[in-house]
Write a protein that holds these residues in place. Structure first.
Motif, PDB file in Angstrom:
ATOM      1  N   ILE A 110      -5.284   9.467 -38.067  1.00  0.00           N
ATOM      2  CA  ILE A 110      -6.162  10.640 -38.179  1.00  0.00           C
ATOM      3  C   ILE A 110      -5.618  11.598 -39.229  1.00  0.00           C
ATOM      4  CG2 ILE A 110      -7.123  12.635 -36.953  1.00  0.00           C
ATOM      5  CD1 ILE A 110      -7.091  10.857 -34.396  1.00  0.00           C
ATOM      6  N   LEU A 111      -4.305  11.833 -39.224  1.00  0.00           N
ATOM      7  CA  LEU A 111      -3.689  12.693 -40.236  1.00  0.00           C
ATOM      8  C   LEU A 111      -3.925  12.121 -41.636  1.00  0.00           C
ATOM      9  CD1 LEU A 111      -1.884  15.046 -41.153  1.00  0.00           C
ATOM     10  CD2 LEU A 111       0.093  13.575 -40.696  1.00  0.00           C
ATOM     11  N   THR A 112      -3.753  10.824 -41.789  1.00  0.00           N
ATOM     12  CA  THR A 112      -3.971  10.183 -43.081  1.00  0.00           C
ATOM     13  C   THR A 112      -5.420  10.355 -43.525  1.00  0.00           C
ATOM     14  OG1 THR A 112      -2.245   8.576 -42.564  1.00  0.00           O
ATOM     15  CG2 THR A 112      -3.711   8.044 -44.386  1.00  0.00           C
ATOM     16  N   SER A 113      -6.354  10.200 -42.603  1.00  0.00           N
ATOM     17  CA  SER A 113      -7.773  10.407 -42.925  1.00  0.00           C
ATOM     18  C   SER A 113      -8.019  11.825 -43.417  1.00  0.00           C
ATOM     19  CB  SER A 113      -8.639  10.132 -41.697  1.00  0.00           C
ATOM     20  OG  SER A 113      -8.477   8.828 -41.250  1.00  0.00           O
ATOM     21  N   LEU A 114      -7.435  12.787 -42.738  1.00  0.00           N
ATOM     22  CA  LEU A 114      -7.603  14.184 -43.136  1.00  0.00           C
ATOM     23  C   LEU A 114      -7.008  14.447 -44.514  1.00  0.00           C
ATOM     24  CD1 LEU A 114      -6.802  15.951 -39.746  1.00  0.00           C
ATOM     25  CD2 LEU A 114      -9.050  15.735 -40.846  1.00  0.00           C
ATOM     26  N   LYS A 115      -5.843  13.881 -44.770  1.00  0.00           N
ATOM     27  CA  LYS A 115      -5.205  14.053 -46.079  1.00  0.00           C
ATOM     28  C   LYS A 115      -6.078  13.466 -47.190  1.00  0.00           C
ATOM     29  CE  LYS A 115      -1.080  15.865 -45.270  1.00  0.00           C
ATOM     30  NZ  LYS A 115      -0.648  17.083 -45.961  1.00  0.00           N
ATOM     31  N   MET A 116      -6.642  12.274 -46.938  1.00  0.00           N
ATOM     32  CA  MET A 116      -7.487  11.651 -47.953  1.00  0.00           C
ATOM     33  C   MET A 116      -8.790  12.421 -48.144  1.00  0.00           C
ATOM     34  SD  MET A 116      -5.979   9.425 -49.555  1.00  0.00           S
ATOM     35  CE  MET A 116      -7.429   9.034 -50.502  1.00  0.00           C
ATOM     36  N   MET A 117      -9.366  12.907 -47.061  1.00  0.00           N
ATOM     37  CA  MET A 117     -10.596  13.693 -47.181  1.00  0.00           C
ATOM     38  C   MET A 117     -10.340  14.961 -47.992  1.00  0.00           C
ATOM     39  SD  MET A 117     -12.889  11.849 -45.925  1.00  0.00           S
ATOM     40  CE  MET A 117     -14.085  13.048 -46.436  1.00  0.00           C
ATOM     41  N   LYS A 118      -9.180  15.562 -47.802  1.00  0.00           N
ATOM     42  CA  LYS A 118      -8.821  16.759 -48.573  1.00  0.00           C
ATOM     43  C   LYS A 118      -8.807  16.435 -50.072  1.00  0.00           C
ATOM     44  CE  LYS A 118      -5.172  20.151 -49.206  1.00  0.00           C
ATOM     45  NZ  LYS A 118      -3.805  20.529 -48.880  1.00  0.00           N
ATOM     46  N   VAL A 119      -8.212  15.305 -50.435  1.00  0.00           N
ATOM     47  CA  VAL A 119      -8.164  14.892 -51.842  1.00  0.00           C
ATOM     48  C   VAL A 119      -9.579  14.611 -52.354  1.00  0.00           C
ATOM     49  CG1 VAL A 119      -7.356  13.116 -53.454  1.00  0.00           C
ATOM     50  CG2 VAL A 119      -5.805  14.004 -51.699  1.00  0.00           C
ATOM     51  N   MET A 120     -10.378  13.877 -51.582  1.00  0.00           N
ATOM     52  CA  MET A 120     -11.743  13.554 -52.006  1.00  0.00           C
ATOM     53  C   MET A 120     -12.568  14.815 -52.233  1.00  0.00           C
ATOM     54  SD  MET A 120     -12.614  10.305 -49.527  1.00  0.00           S
ATOM     55  CE  MET A 120     -14.348  10.276 -49.987  1.00  0.00           C
ATOM     56  N   LEU A 121     -12.466  15.764 -51.310  1.00  0.00           N
ATOM     57  CA  LEU A 121     -13.246  16.996 -51.435  1.00  0.00           C
ATOM     58  C   LEU A 121     -12.757  17.855 -52.600  1.00  0.00           C
ATOM     59  CD1 LEU A 121     -13.628  17.836 -47.644  1.00  0.00           C
ATOM     60  CD2 LEU A 121     -15.438  17.091 -49.216  1.00  0.00           C
ATOM     61  N   ALA A 122     -11.436  17.942 -52.777  1.00  0.00           N
ATOM     62  CA  ALA A 122     -10.883  18.763 -53.862  1.00  0.00           C
ATOM     63  C   ALA A 122     -11.267  18.201 -55.223  1.00  0.00           C
ATOM     64  CB  ALA A 122      -9.361  18.846 -53.727  1.00  0.00           C
ATOM     65  N   LYS A 123     -11.238  16.879 -55.359  1.00  0.00           N
ATOM     66  CA  LYS A 123     -11.553  16.253 -56.650  1.00  0.00           C
ATOM     67  C   LYS A 123     -13.049  16.029 -56.845  1.00  0.00           C
ATOM     68  CE  LYS A 123      -7.155  13.887 -57.257  1.00  0.00           C
ATOM     69  NZ  LYS A 123      -6.697  14.665 -58.379  1.00  0.00           N
ATOM     70  N   LYS A 124     -13.819  16.166 -55.746  1.00  0.00           N
ATOM     71  CA  LYS A 124     -15.260  15.911 -55.795  1.00  0.00           C
ATOM     72  C   LYS A 124     -15.543  14.513 -56.349  1.00  0.00           C
ATOM     73  CE  LYS A 124     -16.835  20.669 -56.097  1.00  0.00           C
ATOM     74  NZ  LYS A 124     -15.747  21.539 -56.007  1.00  0.00           N
ATOM     75  N   LYS A 125     -14.743  13.544 -55.873  1.00  0.00           N
ATOM     76  CA  LYS A 125     -14.901  12.154 -56.272  1.00  0.00           C
ATOM     77  C   LYS A 125     -14.941  11.288 -55.027  1.00  0.00           C
ATOM     78  CE  LYS A 125     -12.715  12.292 -60.786  1.00  0.00           C
ATOM     79  NZ  LYS A 125     -11.671  11.719 -61.632  1.00  0.00           N
ATOM     80  N   THR A 126     -15.739  10.234 -55.097  1.00  0.00           N
ATOM     81  CA  THR A 126     -15.835   9.315 -53.975  1.00  0.00           C
ATOM     82  C   THR A 126     -14.544   8.505 -53.859  1.00  0.00           C
ATOM     83  OG1 THR A 126     -16.740   7.516 -55.290  1.00  0.00           O
ATOM     84  CG2 THR A 126     -18.327   9.079 -54.310  1.00  0.00           C
ATOM     85  N   LEU A 127     -14.387   7.864 -52.726  1.00  0.00           N
ATOM     86  CA  LEU A 127     -13.230   7.011 -52.521  1.00  0.00           C
ATOM     87  C   LEU A 127     -13.230   5.860 -53.522  1.00  0.00           C
ATOM     88  CD1 LEU A 127     -10.700   6.440 -50.886  1.00  0.00           C
ATOM     89  CD2 LEU A 127     -12.127   5.256 -49.211  1.00  0.00           C
ATOM     90  N   SER A 128     -14.399   5.293 -53.797  1.00  0.00           N
ATOM     91  CA  SER A 128     -14.455   4.177 -54.755  1.00  0.00           C
ATOM     92  C   SER A 128     -14.072   4.630 -56.161  1.00  0.00           C
ATOM     93  CB  SER A 128     -15.840   3.529 -54.760  1.00  0.00           C
ATOM     94  OG  SER A 128     -16.815   4.412 -55.269  1.00  0.00           O
ATOM     95  N   GLU A 129     -14.464   5.826 -56.568  1.00  0.00           N
ATOM     96  CA  GLU A 129     -14.095   6.336 -57.894  1.00  0.00           C
ATOM     97  C   GLU A 129     -12.582   6.495 -58.015  1.00  0.00           C
ATOM     98  OE1 GLU A 129     -17.748   9.141 -59.362  1.00  0.00           O
ATOM     99  OE2 GLU A 129     -16.589   9.861 -57.644  1.00  0.00           O
ATOM    100  N   GLN A 130     -11.968   7.010 -56.967  1.00  0.00           N
ATOM    101  CA  GLN A 130     -10.520   7.204 -57.010  1.00  0.00           C
ATOM    102  C   GLN A 130      -9.766   5.884 -56.894  1.00  0.00           C
ATOM    103  OE1 GLN A 130      -9.015  10.906 -55.160  1.00  0.00           O
ATOM    104  NE2 GLN A 130     -11.074  10.989 -54.290  1.00  0.00           N
TER     105      GLN A 130
END
Length: 171
Positions: A135-155
């Motif tokens: 769950i912590l890892t999910s939150l950390k990744m969501m933070k990165v996705m939202l900050a960069k405004k990029k999808t997981l596939s783009e990153q």
């Protein structure tokens, strides 16, 4: 829209709902025999199908005790730990929080590393926990996705996969 699966869905749902996410979950009822029955990182096909059919932004598959997590991007493609480590490590580097030189190993041993993990979904954020926490890892990744405004596939597309060899050693 986010999605997760398995017994930890109740805990994960509480966390993501508190953050205002629209969430879905499947296979979140344990049967007391096999907590990963038809779900979790070992059976991720249902999650892949749901993410694609429902056009979700990302999907998370937790194992029964939520110490590991695998991700499915918006196209239903599995994104493993190596890519997640790359994405999060690149973000740390971008913010000047990642050490990287020829003395990394010695330095990490002296002070403890910021992040470590392996392909099956166990990532440890040493600053926040001493064990893997999906769950912590999910939150950390969501933070990165939202900050960069990029999808997981783009990153994840920036991550280059090299062949690996697994060799079992008798001890």
């Amino acid at each position: 829209h986010w999605f997760w699966s398995k017994t930890t869905g109740i805990s994960a749902k509480s966390v993501f709902d508190a953050l205002g996410a629209k969430t879905y979950f499947i296979n979140a009822e344990p049967n007391d025999i096999n907590i990963n029955n038809n779900a979790s990182p070992t059976h991720i096909e249902g999650l892949q199908a749901l993410v694609k059919e429902t056009e979700l932004d990302v999907g998370f598959a937790y194992d029964g005790d939520a110490d590991s997590c695998l991700w499915v991007d918006e196209h239903g493609k599995v994104v493993d730990e190596d890519a997640i480590l790359y994405i999060y490590g690149a973000d740390l580097k971008e913010h000047g929080e990642l050490v990287g030189d020829k003395y990394v190993y010695e330095y990490v041993e002296q002070i403890g590393c910021r992040i470590r993990g392996e392909q099956f979904g166990h990532i440890i954020f040493s600053k926040h926990a001493t064990t893997g926490d999906g769950i912590l890892t999910s939150l950390k990744m969501m933070k990165v996705m939202l900050a960069k405004k990029k999808t997981l596939s783009e990153q994840a597309a920036l991550f280059k996969i090299y062949q690996q060899i697994l060799k079992n050693v008798r001890v």
